[in-house]
Write a protein that holds these residues in place. Structure first.
Motif, PDB file in Angstrom:
ATOM      1  N   ASP A 151     -46.444 -39.054 -29.035  1.00 31.85           N
ATOM      2  CA  ASP A 151     -47.572 -39.738 -28.411  1.00 31.85           C
ATOM      3  C   ASP A 151     -47.144 -41.041 -27.745  1.00 31.85           C
ATOM      4  O   ASP A 151     -46.370 -41.821 -28.297  1.00 31.85           O
ATOM      5  N   LYS A 201     -57.062 -28.567 -24.378  1.00 31.80           N
ATOM      6  CA  LYS A 201     -55.814 -29.123 -24.916  1.00 31.80           C
ATOM      7  C   LYS A 201     -55.649 -28.556 -26.317  1.00 31.80           C
ATOM      8  O   LYS A 201     -56.579 -28.638 -27.130  1.00 31.80           O
ATOM      9  N   ASP A 221     -53.427 -28.730 -29.626  1.00 36.11           N
ATOM     10  CA  ASP A 221     -52.468 -29.516 -30.390  1.00 36.11           C
ATOM     11  C   ASP A 221     -51.785 -28.644 -31.444  1.00 36.11           C
ATOM     12  O   ASP A 221     -52.142 -27.481 -31.618  1.00 36.11           O
ATOM     13  N   ARG A 273     -46.631 -31.103 -23.346  1.00 33.61           N
ATOM     14  CA  ARG A 273     -46.131 -32.408 -23.728  1.00 33.61           C
ATOM     15  C   ARG A 273     -44.641 -32.317 -24.035  1.00 33.61           C
ATOM     16  O   ARG A 273     -44.192 -31.419 -24.735  1.00 33.61           O
ATOM     17  N   ASP A 308     -61.227 -35.496 -26.476  1.00 35.38           N
ATOM     18  CA  ASP A 308     -60.065 -35.228 -27.334  1.00 35.38           C
ATOM     19  C   ASP A 308     -60.561 -35.017 -28.767  1.00 35.38           C
ATOM     20  O   ASP A 308     -61.724 -34.633 -28.988  1.00 35.38           O
ATOM     21  N   ASP A 309     -59.730 -35.284 -29.724  1.00 34.83           N
ATOM     22  CA  ASP A 309     -60.042 -35.051 -31.135  1.00 34.83           C
ATOM     23  C   ASP A 309     -61.297 -35.830 -31.552  1.00 34.83           C
ATOM     24  O   ASP A 309     -61.569 -36.903 -31.001  1.00 34.83           O
TER      25      ASP A 309
HETATM   26  C1  GLA Z   1     -51.951 -35.747 -31.362  1.00 33.67           C
HETATM   27  C2  GLA Z   1     -51.824 -35.675 -29.852  1.00 33.67           C
HETATM   28  C3  GLA Z   1     -52.610 -36.793 -29.225  1.00 33.67           C
HETATM   29  C4  GLA Z   1     -54.064 -36.713 -29.667  1.00 33.67           C
HETATM   30  C5  GLA Z   1     -54.166 -36.709 -31.182  1.00 33.67           C
HETATM   31  C6  GLA Z   1     -55.558 -36.399 -31.673  1.00 33.67           C
HETATM   32  O1  GLA Z   1     -51.333 -36.880 -31.882  1.00 33.67           O
HETATM   33  O2  GLA Z   1     -50.488 -35.729 -29.474  1.00 33.67           O
HETATM   34  O3  GLA Z   1     -52.511 -36.734 -27.826  1.00 33.67           O
HETATM   35  O4  GLA Z   1     -54.641 -35.553 -29.130  1.00 33.67           O
HETATM   36  O5  GLA Z   1     -53.306 -35.736 -31.747  1.00 33.67           O
HETATM   37  O6  GLA Z   1     -55.637 -36.487 -33.048  1.00 33.67           O
END
Ligand code: GLA
Length: 629
Positions: free
Chosen positions: A272, A183, A185, A268, A80-81
């Motif tokens: 979160d 993914k 965002d 989504r 992820d990030d």
């Molecule tokens: C957003 C996404 C999360 C995650 C963060 C990463 O909040 O919804 O799922 O990927 O960014 O910074």
């Protein structure tokens, strides 16, 4: 020039065609990627936020293999990030933070590369995922400002998102680096307004938000779709065979709950998740009424799992099973979000539970449908490919609660025994005729498969097979926020404001066995337990099971309608030919029987056509007992 004009004309035409009220005669959903069952895997975010290292990722990947989770279906290992160092401005190439991902350092003087990482993952029989943002900047740069792992350098070097670099980055991810899953965002579109401290301070360039969380009218829906359309195109160029998964991450904003299915393999539906029970319930609610938007190749995504963490950790295994059961019955993507190197065998067993995972991964891809709901209790039923039903009873409260499960919930005959099998215990759980009582513990969800005789001697109700429906036009004229989603307080918010408001557009979309506004189906006081509720000026596409003979429904304006004056005619089209229709029907007129010969028909389209305006509001219509036999 001419070619360009033609291309944009075609694009405009196809966008329009998608929303036209007129039958098109062809199934309009085109899958993005190839996620024919809900994607499964592991992601670094819930476990580590931006504090990731290659070692942490590989440790969890190793557990995935060693513990049997991979064999159970969890194959995608997603970064992820937090992986990036900067964008090199001379040529726009993204550089990896090799201090955290040592294998990306492929030699002095060479460009960093995540290819060694994906090679290792692939060699383990797994798939690899990566993360980016559709805007210029990522979420971490706005929300994890104190992290030492954020991109470095000038403004331009820190602009690591796709904007302006779409084709180049997608080619890097899926070509050179050989990832399988992306993914994408949206913080770059939402979180860089000039009022934000990180922008006001001059640290990041301003991007006037085109996604305004909580304000659908201030959000640029078409502009956002256009960006994701560009992404889709870029993906198509690098992976024309569609061998990838695209996860759209817009947190339920910009009406993505309605259009996500045309731009991603999953999208989504909510903000979160975090490791609190109430938040998990909130996320669940954002998919629970969206049954007609998911199906093979397109999945509502209530976010990654928190099993193993907080309220779903080792001392809360009941809640962990509830979370897992809810995601399973909703055909939600199953992305593990815990540090597996520390996970107990009990947690791994919950994630692995074969009969629970099988319900989630059922090839028919029908999402569960609410068969009963109040604010405290829900019964959800999911049709499985072999005709059995999965059924989940969910006690949302903090105290024990009584449930009655009926044959009618399952659309099964009330005079024939129904055999239950406990999906957790993997054991038969007895049978019942008509109804059966249960008492559930606080926060408990029971999950069974049920085998019985269908209430229809042959055939099925359309509302039982939502994965075979495509909402070609929902009839919604003015977007409204969905008020039925539980408004849990987010972990990061306080009560120093006016409250957590309904946040997600999509209110008024078609529903199985309910009106679009969550009322019981009823036409001139004739109640229908089974059927489809939808707004007028809508078109639903329904794939017909081969060998079917006939479609029937009792149609009319629903008693709950807001607009009470306009007439609505109902039409059934088969493979582009009109098969049956009614004259315009009005509020308080009895339901009409509509019947169509389906022999040889593959696709039907159910059109509710409104005649004239209705100033009082949308006209709600009911396809009562809509069924295919
Ligand atoms: C957003 C996404 C999360 C995650 C963060 C990463 O909040 O919804 O799922 O990927 O960014 O910074």
């Amino acid at each position: 020039m001419k070619l360009l004009a033609l291309a944009s004309l075609l694009a405009a035409f196809s966008a329009q065609a998608q929303q036209t009220l007129e039958a098109t005669g062809r199934w309009q959903h085109q899958p993005v990627g190839h996620a024919m069952t809900p994607p499964m895997g592991w992601s670094s975010w819930n476990a580590f936020r931006v504090d990731i290292t290659e070692k942490k990722v590989m440790d969890s990947a190793q557990v995935i293999v060693d513990s049997g989770l991979a064999a159970a279906g969890y194959r995608s290992i997603n970064i992820d990030d937090g992986w990036w160092l900067k964008r090199r401005t001379s040529d726009g190439r993204l550089l990896v933070r090799t201090g955290l991902f040592p294998s990306a350092h492929v030699g002095a003087g060479k460009d960093s590369s995540l290819r060694p990482f994906t090679d290792r993952i692939h060699a383990m029989g797994l798939k690899a995922g990566i993360y980016t943002d559709i805007g210029r900047n990522a979420c971490s740069q706005a929300y994890d400002a104190d992290s030492p792992n954020l991109p470095e350098g000038t403004h331009a070097e820190r602009e690591v998102g796709l904007m302006g670099f779409m084709k180049q980055d997608v080619a890097l991810f899926f070509g050179e680096w050989n990832f399988d899953y992306l993914k994408v965002d949206g913080c770059g579109l939402s979180s860089y307004g000039r009022d934000r401290p990180h922008v006001a301070s001059g640290q990041y360039r301003e991007y006037k938000p085109t996604i305004v969380e909580g304000s659908i009218n201030q959000s640029d829906i078409e502009g956002t779709k256009k960006l994701y359309a560009g992404l889709k195109q870029a993906l198509h160029e690098v992976r024309p065979r569609g061998d990838y998964t695209l996860s759209v991450c817009l947190w339920g904003t910009v009406n993505v709950r309605s259009w996500g299915q045309d731009y991603g393999s999953m999208w989504r539906t909510s903000r979160d998740i975090w490791k609190g029970f109430a938040q998990m319930v909130h996320n669940f609610d954002t998919v629970a009424t969206r049954e007609f938007y998911a199906g093979p190749g397109r999945w509502n995504d209530p976010d990654m799992l928190e099993i193993g963490n907080g309220d779903f950790g080792d001392s809360h295994l009941l809640e962990a099973r509830t979370h897992m059961g809810l995601w399973a019955i909703m055909a939600a993507p199953l992305m593990i979000g815990t540090d597996l190197s520390k996970a107990s065998p009990a947690v791994i067993d919950i994630l692995k539970a074969p009969e629970v995972v099988a319900i989630n991964q059922d090839p028919a891809g029908h999402q569960g449908v609410l068969a009963y709901a109040d604010s405290d209790r829900q019964i959800v039923v999911k049709t499985l490919a072999d005709g059995r039903k999965a059924v989940l009873l969910f006690n949302r409260t903090g105290a024990p609660a009584k449930f009655t499960l009926t044959a009618e919930h399952l659309k099964m005959d009330a005079t024939t025994p129904i055999a239950l099998r406990d999906a957790w215990a993997r054991a038969d759980a007895g049978s019942f005729t008509g109804k059966r009582e249960f008492e559930l513990q606080a926060r408990e969800a029971l999950l069974f498969t049920a085998t019985g005789k269908h209430v229809l001697p042959k055939g099925y109700f359309v509302s039982e097979r939502p994965g075979s429906v495509y909402v070609a036009r929902d009839g919604i004229r003015a977007l409204e926020q969905d008020p039925v989603v539980y408004r849990a307080l987010a972990s990061w918010s306080t009560t120093d404001n006016g409250g957590t408001r309904p946040a997600y557009a999509g209110w008024g979309g078609p529903r199985a066995d309910s009106t679009p506004y969550d009322q019981a189906l009823s036409v001139q006081r004739q109640a229908f337990r089974h059927g489809i509720g939808v707004l007028a000026d809508s078109r639903l596409q329904v794939q017909v099971t081969p060998g079917s003979q006939r479609f029937t429904a009792k149609v009319g304006v629903d008693d709950s309608t807001r607009g009470k004056t306009a007439g609505v005619s109902f039409e059934v089209w088969g493979d582009g030919r009109k098969l049956a229709n009614t004259a315009p029907l009005k509020f308080n007129q009895a339901a009409r029987e509509l019947s169509a010969d389906l022999r040889g028909v593959k696709l039907i389209e159910l059109i509710a056509r409104q005649h004239g305006a209705d100033t009082a509001g949308p006209v709600v219509v009911t396809w009562g007992e809509a069924r295919i036999e």
